[in-house]
Write an enzyme that holds these catalytic residues in place. Structure first.
Site, mmCIF file in Angstrom:
data_model
loop_
_atom_site.group_PDB
_atom_site.id
_atom_site.type_symbol
_atom_site.label_atom_id
_atom_site.label_comp_id
_atom_site.label_asym_id
_atom_site.label_seq_id
_atom_site.Cartn_x
_atom_site.Cartn_y
_atom_site.Cartn_z
ATOM 1 N N HIS A 138 0.855 -1.191 0.000
ATOM 2 C CA HIS A 138 0.000 0.000 0.000
ATOM 3 C C HIS A 138 0.885 1.233 0.000
ATOM 4 O O HIS A 138 2.111 1.153 0.107
ATOM 5 C CB HIS A 138 -0.929 -0.001 1.214
ATOM 6 C CG HIS A 138 -2.166 -0.823 1.017
ATOM 7 N ND1 HIS A 138 -3.117 -0.508 0.064
ATOM 8 C CD2 HIS A 138 -2.617 -1.939 1.648
ATOM 9 C CE1 HIS A 138 -4.101 -1.406 0.129
ATOM 10 N NE2 HIS A 138 -3.816 -2.284 1.069
ATOM 11 N N ASP A 168 0.389 6.636 -4.367
ATOM 12 C CA ASP A 168 -0.747 6.269 -5.218
ATOM 13 C C ASP A 168 -1.039 7.335 -6.260
ATOM 14 O O ASP A 168 -1.206 7.034 -7.451
ATOM 15 C CB ASP A 168 -2.003 6.054 -4.366
ATOM 16 C CG ASP A 168 -1.980 4.750 -3.595
ATOM 17 O OD1 ASP A 168 -1.019 3.979 -3.749
ATOM 18 O OD2 ASP A 168 -2.927 4.503 -2.819
#
Length: 373
Positions: A138, A168
């Site tokens: 992540h 991200d």
């Protein structure tokens, strides 16, 4: 649709944040984006709270301006449908782990066989090669492995969990759009499509920029609160008397002099220009004491007419009402599909000839099945 990319058609197999944010940017710039979702496996973004009129606000934003097709990619015959669909598209973007699309019969080689000019972009945590290519991760993991977290935060408390998903979005989404558009230019010149491999860890590593250059070429490893821009100088945040925060970025001599004059600490002007740690800390202590003596609103009024690189730390709702962001139309109304509008963050790039616009918030799954199947 307006925007500079109205000639491009995008087939989007991505989920969650990085891919959908990238295709949202393309859609905002006019690209025709068709999002393909599983009919029996709901994207978590669709159910993430809070909701507005029964729709997740995250989904409404990230999937605005896109069409929606539901298709079970594991079902027999689905690969044939995708192979037929992709003949009419310019770009494919996906976010599965390496090899998944290939096992489904719709990997780059299969799609390229029916559409040789196809641009195929894959966004993954670690890229298509290397020992970590199949590893889960992540945003917090990518930032950690890329060295970004090591020089953020405070020396006594370590790296903070960031308020935004840097790897991200700044890594995966923005670099994907950059790579795709570069490949579009190459195709215009040569007629060739190509595979674009975007690793969020690679992109996060590249974000180190100046600190990375100092380490790799200069042998200086940056640590928290050790440099000019990460808390090692007076360039920092200071708490006000009402528990809010003021940002001070008055690095240049003319700004630091104005800062010291405004705060009534003119005798410390030389400390702002000093490289000595004791001088830096003396100035920081004085700033901390002075800023803590007034409320944020009082400091805003004091610095309103001062060009000193001093600004309040605003909440998102406060930022949305700031006259600068309002003047830049960074909060827009987007059609919910029923004639009413949802407030959303606007597109940040202003085109003179081809201004961006968005048609509506994210659609329900399979809203465009009839058109495409």
């Amino acid at each position: 649709m307006a925007g500079p990319l109205t000639s491009l058609k995008v087939l989007d197999f991505s989920t969650l944040l990085p891919g959908p944010y990238a295709t949202m940017l393309l859609a905002d710039m006019g690209a025709d984006v068709l999002r393909v979702e599983a009919p029996d496996r709901v994207d978590l973004i669709r159910v993430m709270p809070p909701h507005d009129a029964g729709v997740s606000t995250a989904h409404g934003f990230l999937n605005r301006g896109k069409k929606s097709l539901t298709l079970n990619l594991k079902e027999e015959g689905s690969a044939d449908k995708v192979l037929e669909l992709v003949k009419d598209f310019d770009i494919v973007i996906e976010q599965f782990r390496p090899g998944v699309m290939g096992r489904l019969g719709i990997g780059y080689e299969a799609l390229k066989a029916v559409n040789p000019s196809l641009i195929y972009c894959s966004i993954t945590g670690y890229g298509q090669t290397g020992p970590y290519k199949d590893r889960a991760g992540h945003d917090i993991n990518y930032l950690s492995l890329a060295g970004v977290s090591s020089h953020c935060g405070r020396a006594d408390s370590g790296p903070p969990p960031m308020g935004i998903q840097i790897a991200d979005v700044a890594g995966g989404s923005h670099h994907a759009v950059m790579g795709i558009l570069a490949a579009v230019i190459h195709r215009q010149q040569t007629g060739e499509g190509q595979f674009v491999d975007v690793s969020m860890t690679d992109a996060a590593f590249a974000l180190n920029a100046m600190s990375g250059a100092a380490c790799l070429a200069g042998g200086q490893e940056q640590k928290p609160e050790s440099s000019l821009l990460n808390g090692g100088s007076f360039y920092d945040y200071y708490q006000t008397s009402d528990g809010r925060w003021l940002s001070v970025g008055s690095l240049e001599p003319q700004f630091s002099a104005r800062l010291c004059d405004t705060l009534g600490i003119a005798d410390l002007k030389s400390d702002a220009l000093s490289q000595k740690p004791e001088h830096r800390q003396r100035l920081k202590a004085a700033l901390k004491e002075r800023v803590a003596s007034k409320t944020l609103a009082e400091w805003q009024e004091i610095f309103a007419g001062q060009d000193a690189c001093v600004e309040p730390v605003l909440t998102i709702s406060e930022a949305a009402e700031h006259p600068q962001l309002k003047a830049r139309e960074m909060v827009i109304g987007v059609d919910r599909g029923d004639g009413t509008q949802q407030r959303q963050i606007g597109f940040p790039i202003k085109f003179e000839k081809t201004p961006s616009e968005t048609s509506r918030i994210g659609k329900m799954p399979g809203a465009d099945n009839e058109q495409f199947l």
